[in-house]
Structure formats: C-alpha cells, structure tokens
Design a protein around this motif. Structure first.
Motif, PDB file in Angstrom:
ATOM      1  N   ASP A 139      65.805  -5.159  57.544  1.00  0.00           N
ATOM      2  CA  ASP A 139      66.703  -4.383  56.696  1.00  0.00           C
ATOM      3  C   ASP A 139      67.617  -5.298  55.885  1.00  0.00           C
ATOM      4  O   ASP A 139      67.938  -5.001  54.726  1.00  0.00           O
ATOM      5  CB  ASP A 139      67.551  -3.436  57.547  1.00  0.00           C
ATOM      6  CG  ASP A 139      66.786  -2.204  57.999  1.00  0.00           C
ATOM      7  OD1 ASP A 139      65.656  -1.995  57.503  1.00  0.00           O
ATOM      8  OD2 ASP A 139      67.319  -1.452  58.839  1.00  0.00           O
ATOM      9  N   GLN A 140      68.034  -6.396  56.489  1.00  0.00           N
ATOM     10  CA  GLN A 140      68.937  -7.313  55.792  1.00  0.00           C
ATOM     11  C   GLN A 140      68.307  -7.821  54.490  1.00  0.00           C
ATOM     12  O   GLN A 140      68.954  -7.823  53.433  1.00  0.00           O
ATOM     13  CB  GLN A 140      69.292  -8.507  56.679  1.00  0.00           C
ATOM     14  CG  GLN A 140      70.260  -9.484  56.006  1.00  0.00           C
ATOM     15  CD  GLN A 140      70.519 -10.716  56.857  1.00  0.00           C
ATOM     16  OE1 GLN A 140      69.590 -11.302  57.416  1.00  0.00           O
ATOM     17  NE2 GLN A 140      71.783 -11.104  56.961  1.00  0.00           N
ATOM     18  N   ASN A 141      67.048  -8.226  54.564  1.00  0.00           N
ATOM     19  CA  ASN A 141      66.396  -8.736  53.367  1.00  0.00           C
ATOM     20  C   ASN A 141      66.011  -7.621  52.390  1.00  0.00           C
ATOM     21  O   ASN A 141      65.949  -7.842  51.180  1.00  0.00           O
ATOM     22  CB  ASN A 141      65.177  -9.575  53.733  1.00  0.00           C
ATOM     23  CG  ASN A 141      65.567 -10.953  54.241  1.00  0.00           C
ATOM     24  OD1 ASN A 141      66.668 -11.424  53.972  1.00  0.00           O
ATOM     25  ND2 ASN A 141      64.675 -11.594  54.982  1.00  0.00           N
ATOM     26  N   ARG A 142      65.773  -6.434  52.902  1.00  0.00           N
ATOM     27  CA  ARG A 142      65.538  -5.300  51.999  1.00  0.00           C
ATOM     28  C   ARG A 142      66.802  -5.009  51.190  1.00  0.00           C
ATOM     29  O   ARG A 142      66.738  -4.715  49.997  1.00  0.00           O
ATOM     30  CB  ARG A 142      65.130  -4.063  52.798  1.00  0.00           C
ATOM     31  CG  ARG A 142      63.732  -4.150  53.406  1.00  0.00           C
ATOM     32  CD  ARG A 142      63.470  -2.975  54.321  1.00  0.00           C
ATOM     33  NE  ARG A 142      62.150  -3.060  54.943  1.00  0.00           N
ATOM     34  CZ  ARG A 142      61.740  -2.316  55.958  1.00  0.00           C
ATOM     35  NH1 ARG A 142      62.555  -1.404  56.476  1.00  0.00           N
ATOM     36  NH2 ARG A 142      60.534  -2.465  56.457  1.00  0.00           N
ATOM     37  N   ILE A 143      67.941  -5.084  51.858  1.00  0.00           N
ATOM     38  CA  ILE A 143      69.214  -4.848  51.175  1.00  0.00           C
ATOM     39  C   ILE A 143      69.471  -5.947  50.146  1.00  0.00           C
ATOM     40  O   ILE A 143      69.878  -5.675  49.003  1.00  0.00           O
ATOM     41  CB  ILE A 143      70.361  -4.762  52.192  1.00  0.00           C
ATOM     42  CG1 ILE A 143      70.228  -3.492  53.042  1.00  0.00           C
ATOM     43  CG2 ILE A 143      71.722  -4.796  51.485  1.00  0.00           C
ATOM     44  CD1 ILE A 143      71.182  -3.423  54.212  1.00  0.00           C
ATOM     45  N   ARG A 144      69.244  -7.205  50.533  1.00  0.00           N
ATOM     46  CA  ARG A 144      69.417  -8.307  49.582  1.00  0.00           C
ATOM     47  C   ARG A 144      68.523  -8.129  48.361  1.00  0.00           C
ATOM     48  O   ARG A 144      68.933  -8.351  47.223  1.00  0.00           O
ATOM     49  CB  ARG A 144      69.075  -9.636  50.268  1.00  0.00           C
ATOM     50  CG  ARG A 144      70.086 -10.101  51.303  1.00  0.00           C
ATOM     51  CD  ARG A 144      69.533 -11.268  52.083  1.00  0.00           C
ATOM     52  NE  ARG A 144      70.527 -11.925  52.921  1.00  0.00           N
ATOM     53  CZ  ARG A 144      70.257 -12.892  53.807  1.00  0.00           C
ATOM     54  NH1 ARG A 144      69.005 -13.300  53.947  1.00  0.00           N
ATOM     55  NH2 ARG A 144      71.216 -13.425  54.508  1.00  0.00           N
ATOM     56  N   CYS A 145      67.296  -7.714  48.613  1.00  0.00           N
ATOM     57  CA  CYS A 145      66.351  -7.470  47.528  1.00  0.00           C
ATOM     58  C   CYS A 145      66.850  -6.333  46.642  1.00  0.00           C
ATOM     59  O   CYS A 145      66.778  -6.404  45.408  1.00  0.00           O
ATOM     60  CB  CYS A 145      64.981  -7.151  48.114  1.00  0.00           C
ATOM     61  SG  CYS A 145      63.664  -6.920  46.896  1.00  0.00           S
ATOM     62  N   SER A 146      67.389  -5.297  47.253  1.00  0.00           N
ATOM     63  CA  SER A 146      67.876  -4.153  46.475  1.00  0.00           C
ATOM     64  C   SER A 146      69.046  -4.553  45.582  1.00  0.00           C
ATOM     65  O   SER A 146      69.236  -3.982  44.502  1.00  0.00           O
ATOM     66  CB  SER A 146      68.290  -3.008  47.410  1.00  0.00           C
ATOM     67  OG  SER A 146      69.525  -3.264  48.058  1.00  0.00           O
ATOM     68  N   GLU A 147      69.838  -5.534  46.008  1.00  0.00           N
ATOM     69  CA  GLU A 147      70.955  -5.994  45.179  1.00  0.00           C
ATOM     70  C   GLU A 147      70.447  -6.580  43.862  1.00  0.00           C
ATOM     71  O   GLU A 147      70.997  -6.305  42.786  1.00  0.00           O
ATOM     72  CB  GLU A 147      71.780  -7.023  45.947  1.00  0.00           C
ATOM     73  CG  GLU A 147      72.538  -6.418  47.118  1.00  0.00           C
ATOM     74  CD  GLU A 147      73.121  -7.448  48.059  1.00  0.00           C
ATOM     75  OE1 GLU A 147      73.838  -7.054  48.993  1.00  0.00           O
ATOM     76  OE2 GLU A 147      72.842  -8.661  47.869  1.00  0.00           O
ATOM     77  N   SER A 157      69.071   5.770  51.878  1.00  0.00           N
ATOM     78  CA  SER A 157      70.397   5.312  52.308  1.00  0.00           C
ATOM     79  C   SER A 157      70.526   3.787  52.316  1.00  0.00           C
ATOM     80  O   SER A 157      71.590   3.250  51.979  1.00  0.00           O
ATOM     81  CB  SER A 157      70.724   5.871  53.691  1.00  0.00           C
ATOM     82  OG  SER A 157      69.747   5.464  54.647  1.00  0.00           O
ATOM     83  N   LEU A 158      69.453   3.086  52.658  1.00  0.00           N
ATOM     84  CA  LEU A 158      69.499   1.625  52.726  1.00  0.00           C
ATOM     85  C   LEU A 158      69.765   1.006  51.353  1.00  0.00           C
ATOM     86  O   LEU A 158      70.303  -0.096  51.258  1.00  0.00           O
ATOM     87  CB  LEU A 158      68.188   1.095  53.302  1.00  0.00           C
ATOM     88  CG  LEU A 158      68.183  -0.363  53.775  1.00  0.00           C
ATOM     89  CD1 LEU A 158      69.098  -0.534  54.984  1.00  0.00           C
ATOM     90  CD2 LEU A 158      66.763  -0.801  54.134  1.00  0.00           C
ATOM     91  N   PHE A 159      69.409   1.699  50.297  1.00  0.00           N
ATOM     92  CA  PHE A 159      69.503   1.155  48.949  1.00  0.00           C
ATOM     93  C   PHE A 159      70.693   1.698  48.158  1.00  0.00           C
ATOM     94  O   PHE A 159      70.965   1.225  47.056  1.00  0.00           O
ATOM     95  CB  PHE A 159      68.214   1.469  48.176  1.00  0.00           C
ATOM     96  CG  PHE A 159      67.013   0.708  48.647  1.00  0.00           C
ATOM     97  CD1 PHE A 159      66.549  -0.385  47.947  1.00  0.00           C
ATOM     98  CD2 PHE A 159      66.335   1.069  49.805  1.00  0.00           C
ATOM     99  CE1 PHE A 159      65.437  -1.095  48.370  1.00  0.00           C
ATOM    100  CE2 PHE A 159      65.231   0.372  50.239  1.00  0.00           C
ATOM    101  CZ  PHE A 159      64.777  -0.723  49.520  1.00  0.00           C
ATOM    102  N   GLN A 160      71.390   2.665  48.695  1.00  0.00           N
ATOM    103  CA  GLN A 160      72.446   3.306  47.919  1.00  0.00           C
ATOM    104  C   GLN A 160      73.630   2.387  47.642  1.00  0.00           C
ATOM    105  O   GLN A 160      74.193   2.388  46.546  1.00  0.00           O
ATOM    106  CB  GLN A 160      72.917   4.570  48.636  1.00  0.00           C
ATOM    107  CG  GLN A 160      71.964   5.741  48.494  1.00  0.00           C
ATOM    108  CD  GLN A 160      72.563   7.040  49.006  1.00  0.00           C
ATOM    109  OE1 GLN A 160      73.710   7.087  49.453  1.00  0.00           O
ATOM    110  NE2 GLN A 160      71.786   8.116  48.943  1.00  0.00           N
ATOM    111  N   SER A 161      74.030   1.608  48.622  1.00  0.00           N
ATOM    112  CA  SER A 161      75.218   0.776  48.470  1.00  0.00           C
ATOM    113  C   SER A 161      75.095  -0.168  47.273  1.00  0.00           C
ATOM    114  O   SER A 161      76.003  -0.274  46.442  1.00  0.00           O
ATOM    115  CB  SER A 161      75.474  -0.021  49.744  1.00  0.00           C
ATOM    116  OG  SER A 161      76.629  -0.833  49.612  1.00  0.00           O
TER     117      SER A 161
END
Length: 369
Positions: A197-205, A243-247
């Motif tokens: 999830d951490q890298n998915r979030i970084r990727c989404s940024e 939800s993981l990508f909303q922030s």
C-alpha cells in the motif's frame, strides 16, 4: 571665429539643451496609492518582465523565465552532462527562489533528454545527483523509461528496485499517466501493480500531480478534467477514487485550481482556494486539499515565506489554518532538504498562531522564541 566667442556660444547652447531636458522630464514622485489600471497585476502579484530582460555580467538574464532557464540547462547538459546542468539549476534556484515555480518541469525535461542520450541506461541516468527541484530529473527519467517501454506493467516494478525509494516510485506515478494517456483509471491500475500500500500511495502521488499539472506549462500534462464534471463537483475526480488514492488526489487538486485562476497575477486566489477546499468536507477531502493549498502556496512563493503563511491565516477555522501550515512545511522541507530548513521557515513567520502550527508540523518545540 575667435576661441573666446566660440566658447561662449558653446556654453549658451549646452545651457539651452539642459533646460530643455529639465522641462520635458517628469520629476514628480509616483503616487503611492495610484489606482490599478485594467489588466495590471494586483497588489502582491509578482511583476512580469516586459520584453527581454537585460543581461547580467555572466550573460544570464536579470530575470529568469521558464524558457530562458530551460534553454540554458539543456545547453549545459548537451555540452557536458546532466550533473553539470542539475548543479547549476540547484544553484540558480537557491539564489533566485522564484525560479522554483518552474524548475520542476525543467528538471523533468532534463530527465527525459538524459534517457535518450544514454540509450535508456537507467542506472547511468540516475547516477547523477538528482534531488534538485523536488527530484524532477528522476521523475522525468522514469516517465521516459515507462513511456518507451514495451511492457510497462512489469517494467514499472523493476525501475526503482531494489531500493524502491519514495521519489522514484513517485516518478513511476508520473509515468503511469504518460502510458495511460491521461486516463486516471488505467494509470491507477498500473500503480496497483505494486504489492505494498505504501508504494501504491507513493505512485498515486505522482499520478495525481501529473493529472493536475497544467501549472507546469507542459502540454503533455494538461489536465483531462471535463468542465461539466467540475461544475457538479469542484474537486472532481477525487471523491470517486478508491480510498487508498483519495488523499493524493485531494492534495494535488489545488494545483489545477490555482493555475486555472491565474495565480501569478491574482494573489488573492490562494485564500480563495482555501474556501474552495471546503467543498470537500462531505467527502472527507477538505484537510488534504487545504494541505495542498499550503504546499502550492509555498512552492510559488518560496522567496516570501511570511506572506505565504498569511494566506493560510485567512482560513476561518483553526483546523484549516493548521492543515495549510502543514502544507507550507511539507513543500519547504522537500525543496530545502537540510535538517534546519523547517526551523528557518518557522522563524520567518510573524503570526504566533501560524508559527505554532509550523513548529508543530515540523516536530519543533512550541516554546522556541
């Protein structure tokens, strides 16, 4: 003509010319409160250069624009290597903080060009120090690698290995949007290839920074945001994301708002952006959006830190002023990577409440004078 007579006539002629110059020169001081002409920059806006700026002793323009700085950096890379260009870019952005507004996309271009120059030898490309301008060079290099890849779905997992650093994964996020041709859902599927999830979030940024990227004047980064959707939901498409990508989406949404409201000539738009963020309260995005406003405010005003904090202070509620301050600190410490950066920022903020939020966000003692 006698020398004495010639001298007298010359003196009289010079005197007449001098009086004429005085007569046609307006010596009165400019009015301090003259009304702003239609189309002129608002109070607090940055002055725009009118025509080519005069050169300095080094041959550089007195005021950098994106095009003049970009051309200098590309020429330096062609003549030497990316390291030379990036070192000079870092020096210029430290000396002229206003250039940070467009140094990131220039660093992107250097990354794209380096991949082509070194025949897609990624390890060679990233062997040069690349933290300048929030790692824009790294982002551009990853974008180019993925864009040229025949198998981006698998290559995106290899590019940053084995370290998988945050800036590199963020760069992959930028690249997913190039591969997906600005289709958010397809780019999101690529980010989901990462196992954590951490890298998915970084990727989404990186994905959403690229989506909302028109402020970087990159024709390939134009936001694919339908006007009718934005009319129904000002923060589209953030609430529709998992939800993981909303922030990340809410955080970068202000980039588009500010650029589409001509922030360089309308400084009041920063405070207006905070009010705009309130439309995300129902979907839980108002805090991240407010942080994003703070981050962009600092990015575009690195040379006037206290003024940036004053924009955050216009928010009606404490929670939003705090979130905005967190955004200020976030970008300042990304740009100035040394350990004392946050302390310097907070010391430049005059408002005690905003200074306290700054110190809290920085992990500094709130009792510091």
């Amino acid at each position: 003509m006698q020398p004495r007579v010639f001298a007298i006539l010359t003196a009289l002629l010079l005197g007449v010319l001098g009086l004429g110059s005085v007569a046609v020169t307006d010596w009165s001081p400019a009015a301090a409160t003259a009304p702003r002409a239609a189309g002129a920059p608002a109070v607090g806006a940055r002055p725009a250069a009118a025509g080519p700026a005069s050169a300095t002793a080094t041959g550089d323009p007195a005021v950098w624009t994106r095009s003049t700085l970009r051309n200098k950096m590309m020429a330096e890379m062609d003549a030497a290597d990316p390291g030379v260009a990036l070192a000079d870019l870092d020096k210029i952005t430290k000396e002229k903080p206003y250039t940070v507004r467009f140094c990131h996309p220039i660093a992107h271009e250097l990354g794209h060009a380096a991949v082509k120059r070194f025949n897609a030898d990624f390890q060679k490309v990233i062997s040069f120090p690349h933290e300048t301008c929030a790692a824009g060079y790294l982002h551009g290099a990853v974008e180019e690698m993925l864009n040229a890849s025949a198998q981006p779905e698998t290559d995106l997992l290899k590019l940053c290995a084995p370290k998988n650093s945050g800036p590199c994964i963020h760069g992959v996020g930028h690249g997913t949007m190039f591969v997906a041709k600005q289709d958010v859902a397809k780019a999101r599927d690529l980010c989901n290839k990462f196992p954590s999830d951490q890298n998915r979030i970084r990727c989404s940024e990186g994905l959403f920074m690229q989506l909302f990227g028109p402020d970087e004047e990159d024709e390939q980064a134009k936001a694919n945001l339908p006007a009718d959707k934005l009319a129904q939901d000002p923060l589209y498409p953030c609430k529709d994301q998992p939800s993981l990508f909303q922030s990340a989406c809410f955080f970068y949404a202000p980039t588009f708002y500010l650029s589409s409201h001509d922030y360089p000539n309308h400084p009041e738009v920063y405070a207006e952006a905070l009010k705009w963020c309130l439309s995300g309260k129902a979907s839980g995005g108002a805090v991240d959006c407010s942080r994003g406003v703070g981050s962009r405010t600092m990015k575009y005003n690195l040379d006037r830190e206290d003024w940036a904090s004053q924009q955050c202070a216009t928010a009606a509620d404490g929670w939003q002023r705090k979130a905005c301050a967190e955004g200020l600190v976030s970008y300042y410490t990304v740009n100035y990577t040394d350990g004392g950066a946050a302390g310097r920022l907070c010391a430049k903020i005059a408002d005690k409440e905003m200074q306290g939020y700054c110190r809290s966000a920085s992990g500094l003692s709130s009792s510091l004078d």
